[in-house]
Write an enzyme that holds these catalytic residues in place. Structure first.
Site, PDB file in Angstrom:
ATOM      1  CB  ALA A  35      -0.865  -0.010   1.254  1.00 49.53           C
ATOM      2  N   GLY A  62       0.653  -5.152   0.749  1.00 49.62           N
ATOM      3  CA  GLY A  62      -0.444  -5.232  -0.203  1.00 49.62           C
ATOM      4  C   GLY A  62      -0.004  -5.871  -1.518  1.00 49.62           C
ATOM      5  CD  GLU A 105      -2.557  -7.768   2.327  1.00 48.44           C
ATOM      6  OE1 GLU A 105      -2.260  -6.597   2.026  1.00 48.44           O
ATOM      7  OE2 GLU A 105      -3.240  -8.064   3.317  1.00 48.44           O
ATOM      8  CD  GLU A 130       1.425  -5.814   5.557  1.00 49.64           C
ATOM      9  OE1 GLU A 130       2.264  -6.677   5.912  1.00 49.64           O
ATOM     10  OE2 GLU A 130       0.755  -5.925   4.529  1.00 49.64           O
TER      11      GLU A 130
HETATM   12  N1  T1G Z   1       4.557   3.509  -0.070  1.00 52.72           N
HETATM   13  C1  T1G Z   1       4.971   4.743  -0.409  1.00 52.72           C
HETATM   14  N2  T1G Z   1       6.238   5.040  -0.685  1.00 52.72           N
HETATM   15  C2  T1G Z   1       7.123   4.044  -0.628  1.00 52.72           C
HETATM   16  C3  T1G Z   1       6.769   2.733  -0.273  1.00 52.72           C
HETATM   17  C4  T1G Z   1       5.413   2.480  -0.007  1.00 52.72           C
HETATM   18  N3  T1G Z   1       4.960   1.266   0.297  1.00 52.72           N
HETATM   19  N4  T1G Z   1       7.876   1.969  -0.276  1.00 52.72           N
HETATM   20  C5  T1G Z   1       8.878   2.779  -0.631  1.00 52.72           C
HETATM   21  N5  T1G Z   1       8.436   4.020  -0.844  1.00 52.72           N
HETATM   22  C6  T1G Z   1       9.196   5.186  -1.294  1.00 52.72           C
HETATM   23  C7  T1G Z   1      10.207   5.660  -0.269  1.00 52.72           C
HETATM   24  O1  T1G Z   1       9.630   6.553   0.638  1.00 52.72           O
HETATM   25  C8  T1G Z   1      11.231   6.317  -1.152  1.00 52.72           C
HETATM   26  O2  T1G Z   1      10.744   7.571  -1.501  1.00 52.72           O
HETATM   27  C9  T1G Z   1      11.213   5.466  -2.415  1.00 52.72           C
HETATM   28  O3  T1G Z   1       9.954   4.778  -2.403  1.00 52.72           O
HETATM   29  C10 T1G Z   1      12.328   4.442  -2.476  1.00 52.72           C
HETATM   30  O4  T1G Z   1      12.304   3.678  -1.258  1.00 52.72           O
HETATM   31  C11 T1G Z   1      -2.736  -3.197   2.503  1.00 52.72           C
HETATM   32  C12 T1G Z   1      -1.378  -1.978   4.773  1.00 52.72           C
HETATM   33  C13 T1G Z   1      10.457  -1.428  -1.206  1.00 52.72           C
HETATM   34  C14 T1G Z   1      12.411  -2.500  -0.033  1.00 52.72           C
HETATM   35  O5  T1G Z   1       6.304  -1.718   4.243  1.00 52.72           O
HETATM   36  O6  T1G Z   1      10.626  -1.713   2.469  1.00 52.72           O
HETATM   37  O7  T1G Z   1       0.878  -2.828   2.179  1.00 52.72           O
HETATM   38  O8  T1G Z   1      12.465   8.948  -0.443  1.00 52.72           O
HETATM   39  O9  T1G Z   1      14.502   4.480  -0.409  1.00 52.72           O
HETATM   40  O10 T1G Z   1      16.053   1.001  -0.370  1.00 52.72           O
HETATM   41  O11 T1G Z   1      -1.857  -4.855   3.902  1.00 52.72           O
HETATM   42  O12 T1G Z   1      11.159   0.983   0.358  1.00 52.72           O
HETATM   43  O13 T1G Z   1      12.597   8.480  -2.848  1.00 52.72           O
HETATM   44  O14 T1G Z   1      10.786   9.952  -1.962  1.00 52.72           O
HETATM   45  O15 T1G Z   1      13.276   2.587   0.700  1.00 52.72           O
HETATM   46  O16 T1G Z   1      15.302   0.428  -2.742  1.00 52.72           O
HETATM   47  C15 T1G Z   1       3.924  -2.546   3.246  1.00 52.72           C
HETATM   48  C16 T1G Z   1       8.155  -0.448   2.528  1.00 52.72           C
HETATM   49  C17 T1G Z   1       3.057  -1.325   3.227  1.00 52.72           C
HETATM   50  C18 T1G Z   1       7.409  -1.682   2.140  1.00 52.72           C
HETATM   51  C19 T1G Z   1      12.705  -0.426  -1.426  1.00 52.72           C
HETATM   52  N6  T1G Z   1       5.117  -2.305   2.489  1.00 52.72           N
HETATM   53  N7  T1G Z   1       9.237  -0.176   1.627  1.00 52.72           N
HETATM   54  O17 T1G Z   1      13.864  -0.059  -0.722  1.00 52.72           O
HETATM   55  O18 T1G Z   1      14.280   2.302  -1.588  1.00 52.72           O
HETATM   56  S1  T1G Z   1       1.619  -1.541   4.223  1.00 52.72           S
HETATM   57  C20 T1G Z   1       6.248  -1.889   3.052  1.00 52.72           C
HETATM   58  C21 T1G Z   1      10.422  -0.808   1.697  1.00 52.72           C
HETATM   59  C22 T1G Z   1       0.599  -2.475   3.277  1.00 52.72           C
HETATM   60  C23 T1G Z   1      -1.493  -3.801   3.081  1.00 52.72           C
HETATM   61  C24 T1G Z   1      -0.695  -2.902   3.882  1.00 52.72           C
HETATM   62  C25 T1G Z   1      11.497  -0.308   0.791  1.00 52.72           C
HETATM   63  C26 T1G Z   1      11.743  -1.190  -0.454  1.00 52.72           C
HETATM   64  P1  T1G Z   1      11.688   8.824  -1.694  1.00 52.72           P
HETATM   65  P2  T1G Z   1      13.641   3.280  -0.512  1.00 52.72           P
HETATM   66  P3  T1G Z   1      14.969   0.896  -1.360  1.00 52.72           P
END
Ligand code: T1G
Length: 709
Positions: free
Chosen positions: A62, A105, A108, A128
């Site tokens: 998400a 997500g 999912e 999450e």
């Molecule tokens: N949403 C929005 N922005 C995101 C994002 C996300 N999920 N993941 C990364 N970014 C942005 C981040 O802020 C940065 O932005 C850029 O992407 C590069 O990220 C419904 C509720 C994927 C392993 O927890 O673990 O799904 O600083 O610097 O080192 O059940 O990002 O460039 O402006 O980290 O290559 C679950 C979180 C969400 C994944 C990539 N997902 N992200 O790492 O780059 S909750 C997560 C990461 C959910 C559902 C639920 C890592 C990465 P900017 P980065 P990276």
């Protein structure tokens, strides 16, 4: 631009999520996905559907920005669970083609498809809980049906991703391919067309008998808090998975959604989401883009605790490093300690034996400067003494190659004073590692007046390679962290004179979430160390500021902490901290000398005073420009000083408490509020609003600079 590309090839609809950089499922992506899906289902010329991500990843989950907004505004319903129900209900086969990351997500989405194919290097996870929430689009209900309870518990409660190969073993992924992912996915889609779709929600599940399930859940509820202390989301994830064993799918999803909402609006989720973005913001330093060759070789001067740890950081990142010590015995014992540390990592299963040997072999112990001329960075980790450091830096200028970074690991001396004697002052920079340097993620990067932007940029790039969270700090005494620690400790000590005991203060703060109470922590670090830096800090403080006296008394008695067997506590032979009546007597004496009336002090007062002291100093650091962002200050205190991440750091915590409340308390405590705190409190603003404004101004300044260039 549509965020889900729709293309037809050979009667197969290929839906490509395109939302760089990580294909997060923003509201717009979800809408576009819903439309594309409906189109593919309705079109009689389509036999099957393939879901894929553009760029170098499938879907990272998400959109966390949306989640942050929802958390602040009170949750709003998301259409994702509905879309995924439709994906799963599709009468045509849906194949998820996974490369890069399928997180949250994203996973999912894949779980709702009828078949999952992944590249060998793909990573799959439900992270999450790291954001203080749980999967909210069926993950806790579908994952156990595919992977079994144990794998689902492991992945949802701990949040660590698994590799494709393991995902296949668990039954999450059906096939792993080395290359041509899309080609293989289409082949599978073709094979499956006409076959009744295999819906995850309909899978026959055998969750075991109720007693063994109950034992499994109880085991996880006991195990999780050992490494996820005081975190609510991991336990909530277990509850949601348990619901899968007790209810039908739809009912389980409803329960999951309910728990998800409850977690999303919790203060822990707000804090952890703040930390997620704080870490990303900290990496954004315009100067970091300026060119500098990669660090190929490093050198460290001084093989004490810090020097050793720093050498290990380089070795762990694959960078060969020379480690210089003045005396053969000291060098020998340093090497022994490094070897022992690596061996212990092997014993604990953290690294393989061969890997340990490779790392160890990258460290070259020596007594002279041989080979230093080849180093791209030299880190000085000698005594915390200005004269010693000055001499060293003038020597280093004679041996270093032009352009090499000359870093000092000082924790409180002035970088400009150190650089003064060095003809290469533009190359000198503070790199403040935290002990143990090979473990702690924080690195304060402190440029001096003369430090070139290129050197700062190179230091930041290096920090990233070393896996550190680098925070740029101004060249003020104690930089960010130790400057705050100073006021925090001072307040803790004043609380003693006013009536608390070291154990009460420690316990109150530990229960609140600090990794260690201030007195236990100081006994570990050494009271002698704190005494040696006192003059630097007290020079900054107004002379009328009351200074607590007990620490000085302990020092005079040779009670330096654990290393001398006594400090704020007495220690038994197993190093257990025991309350010491002698310390209580010293506290009484100091209190009566200071004219303080001792009174019962509540744990709430202890926490408020300790934490608001951090906030007030943090505000000063921010207005001095010694920190670029309030969120940087939060990261320093979380990663270097054991502040609980689930409280978001001191500045976020203050925002949540509301700055006018904090300001009011600061006045009631009789402190001088930082002008910035007063200003923000009066204008009903927050540190996060301050950060947002500063970031907009910086972006505008960068644009202006770019236009000039
Ligand atoms: N949403 C929005 N922005 C995101 C994002 C996300 N999920 N993941 C990364 N970014 C942005 C981040 O802020 C940065 O932005 C850029 O992407 C590069 O990220 C419904 C509720 C994927 C392993 O927890 O673990 O799904 O600083 O610097 O080192 O059940 O990002 O460039 O402006 O980290 O290559 C679950 C979180 C969400 C994944 C990539 N997902 N992200 O790492 O780059 S909750 C997560 C990461 C959910 C559902 C639920 C890592 C990465 P900017 P980065 P990276």
């Amino acid at each position: 631009m549509e965020q889900v590309q729709y293309r037809i090839e050979d009667r197969i609809a290929i839906l490509t999520i395109e939302n760089p950089p990580v294909n997060a499922l923003s509201a717009r992506v979800q809408e576009s996905f819903q439309q594309a899906l409906a189109r593919a289902i309705d079109d009689s010329k389509i036999d099957a559907i393939v879901l894929t991500g553009s760029g170098n990843t499938f879907i990272a989950g998400a959109d966390i920005k949306d989640l942050q907004r929802m958390a602040n505004e009170g949750a709003v319903p998301s259409i994702l669970p509905r879309i995924l129900f439709d994906v799963e209900s599709a009468p045509k086969p849906v194949v998820a083609a996974i490369h890069g990351n399928a997180f949250g997500g994203g996973l999912e989405v894949a779980l709702a498809a009828h078949y999952r194919i992944a590249t060998a290097d793909a990573r799959i996870g439900q992270p999450e809980v790291k954001l203080g929430i749980i999967p909210g689009a069926g993950g806790t209900q579908r994952l156990p049906r595919l992977a079994g309870l144990e794998a689902a518990l492991e992945m949802c409660a701990f949040g660590e991703p698994v590799r494709a190969e393991d995902a296949q073993r668990f039954g999450i992924v059906d096939r792993v391919v080395e290359e041509n992912l899309l080609g293989h996915a289409m082949e599978v889609a073709r094979e499956l067309s006409g076959v009744a779709p295999r819906r995850t929600r309909e899978l026959a599940v055998n969750f075991g008998n109720p007693e063994s399930n109950a034992a499994l859940f109880a085991g996880y509820r006991e195990r999780v808090p050992k490494t996820r202390k005081k975190l609510l989301a991991p336990l909530a994830a277990i509850d949601a998975i348990e619901a899968a064993t007790q209810s039908r799918f739809e009912e389980g999803c409803r329960k999951e959604r309910e728990i998800f909402h409850r977690m999303l609006v919790s203060s822990q989720a707000k804090a952890l989401i703040h930390v997620f973005f704080a870490e990303r913001a900290a990496r954004k330093i315009p100067a970091a883009s300026s060119a500098h060759g990669e660090i190929q070789a490093a050198a460290v001067v001084g093989a004490g605790t810090m020097g050793r740890g720093i050498a290990m950081c380089f070795a762990d990142a694959g960078i060969p490093v020379r480690l210089k010590e003045a005396y053969p015995e000291a060098l020998a014992s340093a090497i022994k300690a490094i070897e022992a540390s690596y061996e212990s990592s092997v014993r604990k299963g953290r690294i393989a034996d061969a890997e340990m040997r490779t790392r160890f072999s990258k460290i070259q112990p020596q007594l002279d400067y041989a080979g230093f001329e080849a180093a791209d960075i030299i880190v000085e980790a000698a005594f915390e003494n200005l004269e010693v450091k000055r001499v060293l830096f003038s020597e280093l200028a004679g041996v270093a190659k032009p352009g090499a970074i000359l870093a000092t690991n000082t924790s409180y001396l002035n970088i400009d004073d150190i650089a003064q004697a060095c003809p290469l002052a533009e190359s000198v920079i503070g790199l403040h590692f935290f002990s143990p340097a090979n473990v702690m993620r924080l690195l304060e990067v402190a440029p001096g007046k003369a430090t070139s932007a290129r050197v700062t940029a190179a230091a930041l790039a290096l920090a990233k390679r070393l896996g550190k969270i680098a925070i740029v700090a101004g060249n003020c005494p104690g930089f960010i962290g130790n400057r705050m620690l100073r006021v925090y400790r001072r307040e803790a000590q004043l609380l003693l004179e006013e009536g608390a005991s070291p154990q009460q203060v420690d316990r109150a703060l530990e229960e609140w979430g600090m990794a260690m109470g201030p007195f236990a922590a100081q006994d570990l670090a050494g009271i002698d160390i704190a005494m040696s830096s006192r003059h630097v800090f007290s020079a900054m403080e107004p002379p009328e500021l009351r200074q607590p006296r007990v620490m000085e008394m302990l020092y005079a008695l040779g009670r330096f902490g654990q290393k001398t067997g006594a400090g704020w506590y007495a220690y038994d032979e197993k190093r257990n901290a025991l309350p010491d009546p002698k310390v209580d007597a010293l506290i009484e004496t100091a209190a009566s000398e200071a004219g303080a009336t001792r009174r019962p002090i509540s744990n709430e007062e202890i926490v408020e005073r300790a934490v608001y002291a951090l906030v007030n100093e943090g505000a000063r650091i921010l207005e001095d420009g010694c920190a670029r962002r309030a969120s940087d200050i939060d990261l320093v205190y979380i990663n270097g000083y054991g502040f609980p991440a689930y409280r978001g750091g001191p500045m976020h915590y203050a925002d949540e408490a509301a700055l006018d409340t904090v300001h009011q308390r600061v006045l009631e405590f009789g402190w001088k509020p930082a002008p910035l705190l007063t200003h923000l409190a009066k204008s009903r603003s927050s540190f996060s609003a301050f950060d947002a404004k500063a970031s907009t101004l910086r972006a505008a300044a960068d644009d202006a600079n770019a236009d000039h260039a």
